[in-house]
Design a protein around this motif. Sequence first.
Motif, mmCIF file in Angstrom:
data_model
loop_
_atom_site.group_PDB
_atom_site.id
_atom_site.type_symbol
_atom_site.label_atom_id
_atom_site.label_comp_id
_atom_site.label_asym_id
_atom_site.label_seq_id
_atom_site.Cartn_x
_atom_site.Cartn_y
_atom_site.Cartn_z
ATOM 1 N N ILE A 230 0.700 -1.282 0.014
ATOM 2 C CA ILE A 230 0.055 -0.162 0.001
ATOM 3 C C ILE A 230 0.912 1.422 0.098
ATOM 4 O O ILE A 230 0.627 2.262 -0.694
ATOM 5 N N ASP B 30 2.649 1.730 -3.671
ATOM 6 C CA ASP B 30 2.011 2.269 -4.922
ATOM 7 C C ASP B 30 0.517 2.018 -4.739
ATOM 8 O O ASP B 30 -0.026 1.120 -4.218
ATOM 9 N N LYS B 31 -0.232 3.156 -5.291
ATOM 10 C CA LYS B 31 -1.512 3.118 -4.946
ATOM 11 C C LYS B 31 -2.437 1.785 -5.652
ATOM 12 O O LYS B 31 -3.240 1.016 -5.008
ATOM 13 N N LYS B 32 -2.115 1.343 -7.072
ATOM 14 C CA LYS B 32 -2.894 0.600 -7.705
ATOM 15 C C LYS B 32 -2.560 -0.822 -6.987
ATOM 16 O O LYS B 32 -3.624 -1.530 -6.747
ATOM 17 N N TRP B 33 -1.397 -1.343 -6.737
ATOM 18 C CA TRP B 33 -1.223 -2.582 -6.295
ATOM 19 C C TRP B 33 -1.314 -2.442 -4.731
ATOM 20 O O TRP B 33 -1.799 -3.725 -4.092
ATOM 21 N N GLY B 34 -1.458 -1.447 -4.245
ATOM 22 C CA GLY B 34 -2.073 -1.106 -2.765
ATOM 23 C C GLY B 34 -3.362 -1.569 -2.740
ATOM 24 O O GLY B 34 -3.954 -2.356 -1.875
ATOM 25 N N TYR B 35 -4.482 -1.439 -3.711
ATOM 26 C CA TYR B 35 -5.593 -1.885 -3.697
ATOM 27 C C TYR B 35 -5.869 -3.264 -3.934
ATOM 28 O O TYR B 35 -6.578 -4.119 -3.313
ATOM 29 N N LYS C 228 -5.058 -4.749 -0.728
ATOM 30 C CA LYS C 228 -6.178 -4.707 0.364
ATOM 31 C C LYS C 228 -7.267 -5.814 -0.158
ATOM 32 O O LYS C 228 -7.744 -6.134 0.970
ATOM 33 N N GLU D 208 -13.434 2.125 -4.137
ATOM 34 C CA GLU D 208 -12.555 3.249 -4.390
ATOM 35 C C GLU D 208 -11.632 2.700 -5.418
ATOM 36 O O GLU D 208 -11.248 3.690 -6.220
ATOM 37 N N ALA D 209 -11.282 1.256 -5.720
ATOM 38 C CA ALA D 209 -10.315 0.912 -6.788
ATOM 39 C C ALA D 209 -11.041 1.029 -8.134
ATOM 40 O O ALA D 209 -10.299 1.583 -8.885
ATOM 41 N N GLU E 10 -11.199 4.789 -9.031
ATOM 42 C CA GLU E 10 -9.795 5.427 -9.371
ATOM 43 C C GLU E 10 -9.039 4.847 -10.573
ATOM 44 O O GLU E 10 -8.339 5.546 -11.201
#
Length: 337
Positions: free
Chosen positions: A171, A174-179, A182, A201-202, A205
Amino acid sequence: MKRTVLLISGLVFCIASYANNAKEKKGLNEQINAAFHYLVQGDTSRASKLLAEQERLKDDNHQLSKLAIMLQIELKNNDTAERLLLSFESRFADNPDTFAFAADAWRDLGHQAGVFSKFGFYKKGVQAKLRAGEVGPDNAEYVALRAGASAHGSSYGADASLQKTLTDKAIALDKKWGYIAKLNYAQNTDDQQSGLAAAKEAVEEFHDDFVVLERVAQYFWTIDNLAQAQQTFAQACEYPPVQSWYREVKWINACYQVAVFSQEHGLAVKPGEQALNRLLATYKLPTTQNVEIAGLLLDIAQQENSQLAIQRMNQAITHTNDKALVKLATRRLAMLD
């Protein structure tokens, strides 16, 4: 002066040599992509031919090695595929993508294997995900893979206690791979509230990112929200990924699954029609796989919305020597009369 001329001549030679090598590499990559395009449709001819021509290079080339493995899996030569995979992991052990690819390949072998061999292949798949994160500790994609695989625990050679720490690291990276991390964590811990929040959210975004949309769709499917799963698979189908081995396979499966939801669960038909038409517009070879896609489209759609399916059936009848395939296509078209 003579020394200067020699230096300049040497430089020109090096530049020319580099340009030729780059051109050859580009040409080979294009051949690999073309062979893979055939292979994902169930046609092994181009992959077999290219690998025979590149016999000298294939063990040293990452992409050719992948093609060789996927060819053997498509041919259902599990023993050969296993041997190639083990060698691949050993020869390219410093590349995390090696293990990300291998994780999917081991899973495929597990699907094909007999009941007593399945666990061994699935375990190798989990261990490949763990290894990807170990080799690429600062890359969010591979850290997310390792985090999700950690949940399998000691029976798979994993340490479940690392799952939360690795998820938080992905998380942060990186935001993308963070999602993705999650969603994996929410699914593994049965935390539906967090999972639904992350999914919402994913999608907001990364509304045009296949990887995110496909993972969200899988999550909805896991929690039995089939209508939302179908809708998100349909959205993922609109954004085919750049050719990336198993990512393209997942795209095919995502599009196909939209129609399966239409047929088997009585969900919306139009998204299924659109998804299958998109597949048939992309994949045009007269293969069993494409005839099966066409058959599903004929099952769920009105005839005016299934012209590509009829076209693919007729192509199979007129452009293949596979008698079983010709019989299958002929029988299916006869049902329209």
